[in-house]
Design an enzyme around this catalytic site. Structure first.
Site, PDB file in Angstrom:
ATOM      1  N   HIS A  64      54.861  17.212  36.164  1.00  0.00           N
ATOM      2  CA  HIS A  64      55.088  15.656  35.739  1.00  0.00           C
ATOM      3  C   HIS A  64      53.950  15.063  35.396  1.00  0.00           C
ATOM      4  O   HIS A  64      52.880  15.151  35.919  1.00  0.00           O
ATOM      5  CB  HIS A  64      55.976  15.115  36.854  1.00  0.00           C
ATOM      6  CG  HIS A  64      55.242  14.858  38.136  1.00  0.00           C
ATOM      7  ND1 HIS A  64      54.592  13.770  38.363  1.00  0.00           N
ATOM      8  CD2 HIS A  64      55.071  15.634  39.234  1.00  0.00           C
ATOM      9  CE1 HIS A  64      54.130  13.692  39.671  1.00  0.00           C
ATOM     10  NE2 HIS A  64      54.610  14.940  40.193  1.00  0.00           N
ATOM     11  N   ASP A 177      48.296  13.905  41.620  1.00  0.00           N
ATOM     12  CA  ASP A 177      49.555  14.177  41.593  1.00  0.00           C
ATOM     13  C   ASP A 177      50.255  13.470  40.457  1.00  0.00           C
ATOM     14  O   ASP A 177      50.412  12.446  40.578  1.00  0.00           O
ATOM     15  CB  ASP A 177      50.297  13.770  42.955  1.00  0.00           C
ATOM     16  CG  ASP A 177      51.539  13.825  43.123  1.00  0.00           C
ATOM     17  OD1 ASP A 177      52.566  14.623  42.076  1.00  0.00           O
ATOM     18  OD2 ASP A 177      52.305  13.427  44.069  1.00  0.00           O
ATOM     19  N   GLU A 207      59.260  11.972  37.425  1.00  0.00           N
ATOM     20  CA  GLU A 207      59.451  12.668  38.402  1.00  0.00           C
ATOM     21  C   GLU A 207      59.523  11.700  39.881  1.00  0.00           C
ATOM     22  O   GLU A 207      60.046  12.096  40.659  1.00  0.00           O
ATOM     23  CB  GLU A 207      58.409  13.857  38.584  1.00  0.00           C
ATOM     24  CG  GLU A 207      58.670  14.761  39.528  1.00  0.00           C
ATOM     25  CD  GLU A 207      57.911  14.537  40.879  1.00  0.00           C
ATOM     26  OE1 GLU A 207      58.020  15.317  41.504  1.00  0.00           O
ATOM     27  OE2 GLU A 207      57.099  13.391  41.022  1.00  0.00           O
ATOM     28  N   GLU A 208      58.586  10.744  39.890  1.00  0.00           N
ATOM     29  CA  GLU A 208      58.280  10.107  41.244  1.00  0.00           C
ATOM     30  C   GLU A 208      59.534   9.168  41.629  1.00  0.00           C
ATOM     31  O   GLU A 208      59.480   8.770  42.598  1.00  0.00           O
ATOM     32  CB  GLU A 208      57.034   9.215  40.956  1.00  0.00           C
ATOM     33  CG  GLU A 208      55.744  10.091  40.763  1.00  0.00           C
ATOM     34  CD  GLU A 208      55.300  10.762  42.140  1.00  0.00           C
ATOM     35  OE1 GLU A 208      56.073  10.578  43.288  1.00  0.00           O
ATOM     36  OE2 GLU A 208      54.392  11.395  42.041  1.00  0.00           O
ATOM     37  N   ASP A 230      52.612  21.804  40.618  1.00  0.00           N
ATOM     38  CA  ASP A 230      52.550  20.347  41.311  1.00  0.00           C
ATOM     39  C   ASP A 230      51.605  20.480  42.380  1.00  0.00           C
ATOM     40  O   ASP A 230      50.727  21.375  42.477  1.00  0.00           O
ATOM     41  CB  ASP A 230      53.869  19.762  41.832  1.00  0.00           C
ATOM     42  CG  ASP A 230      53.913  18.223  41.727  1.00  0.00           C
ATOM     43  OD1 ASP A 230      52.927  17.590  41.970  1.00  0.00           O
ATOM     44  OD2 ASP A 230      55.156  17.966  41.586  1.00  0.00           O
ATOM     45  N   HIS A 318      49.568  10.248  47.034  1.00  0.00           N
ATOM     46  CA  HIS A 318      50.232   8.984  47.023  1.00  0.00           C
ATOM     47  C   HIS A 318      49.420   8.005  47.165  1.00  0.00           C
ATOM     48  O   HIS A 318      49.698   6.764  47.767  1.00  0.00           O
ATOM     49  CB  HIS A 318      51.544   9.196  47.537  1.00  0.00           C
ATOM     50  CG  HIS A 318      52.808   9.629  46.889  1.00  0.00           C
ATOM     51  ND1 HIS A 318      53.777   9.312  46.585  1.00  0.00           N
ATOM     52  CD2 HIS A 318      52.450  10.654  45.839  1.00  0.00           C
ATOM     53  CE1 HIS A 318      54.718  10.074  45.830  1.00  0.00           C
ATOM     54  NE2 HIS A 318      53.700  10.881  45.263  1.00  0.00           N
TER      55      HIS A 318
HETATM   56 ZN   LIG Z   1      54.015  15.520  42.240  1.00  0.00          ZN
END
Ligand SMILES: [Zn+2]
Length: 347
Positions: A64, A177, A207-208, A230, A318
Site C-alpha cells: 500500500h 508502513d 489501505e489505512e 507490508d 503508526h
Molecule cells: Zn501497512
C-alpha cells in the site's frame, strides 16, 4: 545499498490516505523500467504488469502506498486548524509534532500546538490531550490569512519527518508502513528473471482506512495467488511481553499464519516456508495480530484467491517515525523473488 536510496525517496514522498498523487507518480516511475506495462485503475491503484504465459497462474503482489495522517476539519477565527484523524493514530503521539498541510497552493509547515509546561496546571500535565482538543498552528493570524495561505477544509496533513540512516543497517523515517513494502515490490520486479506466469505489482490506495484499493484492484485483476508486502509489529523493546509481539527486528521477514482478516492459505504458507528453508533465508512465523493487510481483501475477490503476507518487522508502526533493519529488507526481497519464481511450480 541501493535499496536504502529507493526507500528514502518513497518514505519522504507524501501520500496521506486518499491523497496518493505524489507517491503514485513516484511508484509509476520506479516500476516502469522493470515491467511490460504500467496502468492506473479508476480508484488510483498503480499496477505494473510483467506479462507471462496465459495458461500459467496469475500472481498479484500488493504494497500500500498510502500513509496515516490528518485532515483539516475546521479553521478557527484566529487561524488555527482543527483536524480529524485518517487511519489508526494514537492521540498521545500527536502533541507537539511537526506537520505538513498539503494545500492546492502547496505545502504549509505547521506544528500541533500545546501549552508549554510553565503554564500548565498539575491536572493538565497528567491528562492525555485527545485529537479534538488539539490544533495545527501554521502561523496565520486570522481565518482569512489561513485561507489566503491556501488552507481549507479537507486538506490532508502528513507528519514532517525525514528519512535517515542511523546505524549500520538501521533506518528511520516517515510512512515506512508501507513504503518499505513498495520498495521491496519495486526491487522484486527489478530482480525477477523470466517467471513464466504473469506478475501484477500493485501499489494500492486507501489501505489505512479499510483495505479499499486492494479490494478493487484484486477484483479487476482476479489473480490466482496474492501476496501482500507490508510491515508488522517488532516487539523487541522494553515493556513488550514476548506473547504480545514475538517478532523481532533483524531476525528476517515475518510470515503471518493468521491475523484479524486473513488465515493464510496453506498452499501459500507452504510456498513461502519452503522457499525460505531451501534458500536459507531467515524467517519468523507470526499469528494473532489484531490488524490486517491488503491480502485479507485480495483473498475475498470474486470466488476467492489463496493469499499470504510477507512483513518486515518494524518498530513504532503508526508513529510519525518508525524504524527497521535493511538486513530484514534484503531478506524480504530475496524471499519474495524466490517465492515468485516458484509460483508456476507450486500452483
Ligand atoms: Zn501497512
Amino acid at each position: 545499498m541501493a535499496i536504502a536510496e529507493t526507500l528514502e525517496k518513497l518514505s519522504n514522498a507524501c501520500g496521506v490516505v486518499g491523497r496518493e498523487e505524489e507517491i503514485r507518480e513516484l511508484m509509476a516511475k520506479m516500476l516502469k523500467p522493470h515491467v511490460d506495462e504500467v496502468k492506473e485503475d479508476k480508484l488510483g491503484n498503480i499496477i505494473g504488469i510483467k506479462n507471462g504465459k496465459k495458461n500459467l497462474p496469475k500472481l498479484m503482489l500488493a504494497a500500500h502506498m498510502d500513509e496515516i495522517g490528518l485532515m483539516i476539519k475546521t479553521i478557527s477565527k484566529e487561524g488555527f486548524l482543527q483536524f480529524t484523524k485518517m487511519g489508526g493514530i494514537d492521540d498521545r503521539i500527536l502533541l507537539a509534532q511537526k506537520v505538513m498541510v498539503h494545500t492546492e497552493k502547496g505545502p504549509l509547515h505547521g506544528i500541533i500546538g500545546s501549552k508549554p509546561p510553565h503554564i500548565q496546571k498539575e491536572e493538565e500535565r497528567k491528562k492525555i490531550m485527545t485529537y479534538d482538543e488539539l490544533f495545527i498552528d501554521i502561523g496565520a493570524e486570522t481565518l482569512e490569512e489561513a485561507k489566503k495561505m491556501g488552507a481549507k477544509i479537507g486538506d490532508p496533513v502528513g507528519f514532517d519527518e525525514k528519512f535517515a540512516r542511523i546505524g549500520k543497517d538501521i533506518v528511520i523515517g516517515k510512512a515506512l508502513d508501507d513504503r518499505v513494502g513498495c520498495a521491496i515490490m519495486v526491487e522484486t520486479m527489478a530482480r525477477l528473471k523470466k517467471v513464466g506466469c504473469s506478475v501484477y505489482a500493485v501499489g494500492t490506495v486507501q489501505e489505512e482506512v479499510g483495505l479499499r484499493g486492494a479490494t478493487t484492484s484484486a477484483f479487476g485483476i482476479f489473480p490466482d495467488v496474492g501476496i501482500a508486502l507490508d510491515v508488522t509489529v517488532a516487539g523487541d523493546m522494553p515493556g513488550v511481553r514476548e506473547f504480545e509481539a514475538p517478532v523481532k527486528m533483524r531476525k528476517g521477514p515475518s510470515l503471518s499464519v493468521a491475523d484479524a482478516g486473513l488465515i493464510t492459505h496453506p498452499k501459500v504458507l507452504r510456498l513461502l516456508v519452503d522457499t525460505a528453508e531451501e534458500n536459507k533465508i531467515p524467517y519468523q512465523l507470526e499469528t494473532g495480530l489484531a490488524g490486517s493487510t491488503d491480502a485479507a481483501r485480495i483473498s475475498m475477490a470474486r470466488e476467492g484467491v489463496p493469499c499470504g503476507t510477507i512483513s518486515v518487522p518494524t518498530r513504532y508502526i503508526h508513529n510519525p517515525t518508525s524504524m527497521l533493519s535493511l538486513k530484514d529488507v534484503e531478506n524480504t526481497i530475496k524471499l519474495t523473488v524466490a517465492a515468485v519464481q516458484r509460483v508456476p511450480k507450486q500452483f
